[in-house]
Design a protein around this motif. Structure first.
Motif, short mmCIF file in Angstrom:
data_model
loop_
_atom_site.label_atom_id
_atom_site.label_comp_id
_atom_site.label_asym_id
_atom_site.label_seq_id
_atom_site.Cartn_x
_atom_site.Cartn_y
_atom_site.Cartn_z
N MET A 17 0.94 -1.31 0.19
CA MET A 17 -0.08 0.07 0.17
C MET A 17 0.91 1.22 0.09
O MET A 17 0.57 1.95 -0.53
CB MET A 17 -0.96 0.01 1.25
CG MET A 17 -2.05 -1.16 1.24
SD MET A 17 -2.87 -1.06 -0.48
CE MET A 17 -3.72 0.67 -0.43
N GLY A 18 2.12 1.38 0.84
CA GLY A 18 2.97 2.45 0.53
C GLY A 18 3.46 2.60 -0.63
O GLY A 18 3.36 3.72 -1.19
N TYR A 19 4.04 1.43 -1.46
CA TYR A 19 4.24 1.59 -2.68
C TYR A 19 3.01 2.15 -3.78
O TYR A 19 3.27 3.07 -4.38
CB TYR A 19 4.60 0.35 -3.44
CG TYR A 19 4.49 0.27 -4.92
CD1 TYR A 19 5.49 0.90 -5.63
CD2 TYR A 19 3.32 -0.50 -5.60
CE1 TYR A 19 5.40 0.81 -7.20
CE2 TYR A 19 3.33 -0.71 -6.84
CZ TYR A 19 4.36 -0.02 -7.84
OH TYR A 19 4.21 0.03 -8.90
N VAL A 20 1.99 1.74 -3.54
CA VAL A 20 0.93 2.05 -4.35
C VAL A 20 0.55 3.77 -4.33
O VAL A 20 0.42 4.32 -5.22
CB VAL A 20 -0.59 1.49 -3.90
CG1 VAL A 20 -1.89 1.86 -4.56
CG2 VAL A 20 -0.61 -0.02 -4.48
N LEU A 21 0.59 4.17 -3.07
CA LEU A 21 0.36 5.52 -2.88
C LEU A 21 1.62 6.60 -3.46
O LEU A 21 1.22 7.39 -3.97
CB LEU A 21 0.06 5.85 -1.08
CG LEU A 21 -0.90 5.34 -0.62
CD1 LEU A 21 -1.08 5.77 0.80
CD2 LEU A 21 -2.21 5.99 -1.39
N ILE A 22 2.62 5.99 -3.09
CA ILE A 22 3.87 6.73 -3.72
C ILE A 22 3.75 6.98 -5.10
O ILE A 22 4.02 7.88 -5.91
CB ILE A 22 5.12 6.05 -3.06
CG1 ILE A 22 5.37 6.49 -1.71
CG2 ILE A 22 6.50 6.77 -4.03
CD1 ILE A 22 6.23 5.84 -0.98
N SER A 23 3.44 5.50 -5.70
CA SER A 23 3.55 5.52 -7.14
C SER A 23 2.46 6.41 -7.79
O SER A 23 2.61 7.11 -8.74
CB SER A 23 3.22 4.02 -7.66
OG SER A 23 2.99 4.01 -8.98
N ALA A 24 1.30 6.36 -7.19
CA ALA A 24 0.04 7.12 -7.52
C ALA A 24 0.28 8.59 -7.42
O ALA A 24 -0.01 9.53 -8.56
CB ALA A 24 -1.21 6.57 -6.66
N ILE A 25 0.93 9.14 -6.49
CA ILE A 25 1.05 10.39 -6.29
C ILE A 25 2.23 10.99 -7.32
O ILE A 25 1.86 11.96 -7.94
CB ILE A 25 1.80 10.69 -4.79
CG1 ILE A 25 0.83 10.56 -3.65
CG2 ILE A 25 2.29 12.09 -4.77
CD1 ILE A 25 1.21 10.60 -2.29
N ALA A 26 3.24 10.10 -7.64
CA ALA A 26 4.26 10.27 -8.52
C ALA A 26 3.39 10.67 -10.06
O ALA A 26 3.69 11.49 -10.73
CB ALA A 26 5.18 9.39 -8.67
#
Length: 157
Positions: free
Chosen positions: A90-99
């Motif tokens: 979920m941390g990856y998903v959020l960081i990727s989506a923000i980028a």
């Protein structure tokens, strides 16, 4: 959600993510129109189509762009986080989506791109196993969604 995306076949994966990606874009457009935002976000794209030639824009938006953006916003971020020992999906998903959202941040477009980025990142992390082909599948979904948008903008002109 990750378990379902992990176990669905490749064609089902691409079809499902493409459907959801198009559905949310239409839904957001209707909601924004309903609450009074009537800015024509298609105008800059339409101008680019005619100024630079539709074939050049098609190649960049449907072929080159999704390959580059998937490498940058999903593959690179995922691998860097894994090498750093950060395994939170979920941390990856959020960081990727923000980028992804920031890379497409033109006013209200950030939120649509952020939501699509969430979808792409969830798909990537769900298929990130040997033989899962996360890069190819996510790039394919991104490319097909851009192709649909391209056709809509082309004929809306």
């Amino acid at each position: 959600m990750f378990h379902f995306l992990r176990n669905i076949n490749c064609l089902g994966f691409v079809g499902l993510l493409l459907f959801v990606g198009i559905f949310y874009a239409v839904a957001i457009s209707y909601v924004l129109h309903f609450i009074g935002f009537s800015s024509n976000s298609a105008a800059p794209v339409q101008e680019a189509l005619f100024a630079k030639g539709w074939l050049r824009v098609f190649v960049m938006a449907v072929l080159v762009g999704p390959l580059f953006e998937t490498a940058l916003h999903q593959l690179l971020i995922r691998r860097v986080m894994q090498r750093a020992g950060f395994e939170s999906r979920m941390g990856y998903v959020l960081i990727s989506a923000i980028a992804f959202g920031l890379a497409h941040s033109l006013g209200l477009q950030f939120w649509g791109a952020f939501i699509f980025g969430l979808l792409l990142a969830m798909g990537f992390v769900a298929r990130d196993f040997p033989g899962g082909h996360p890069y190819l599948l996510v790039a394919c979904v991104h490319s097909l969604r851009n192709a649909v948008s391209f056709v809509v903008f082309l004929f809306a002109a």
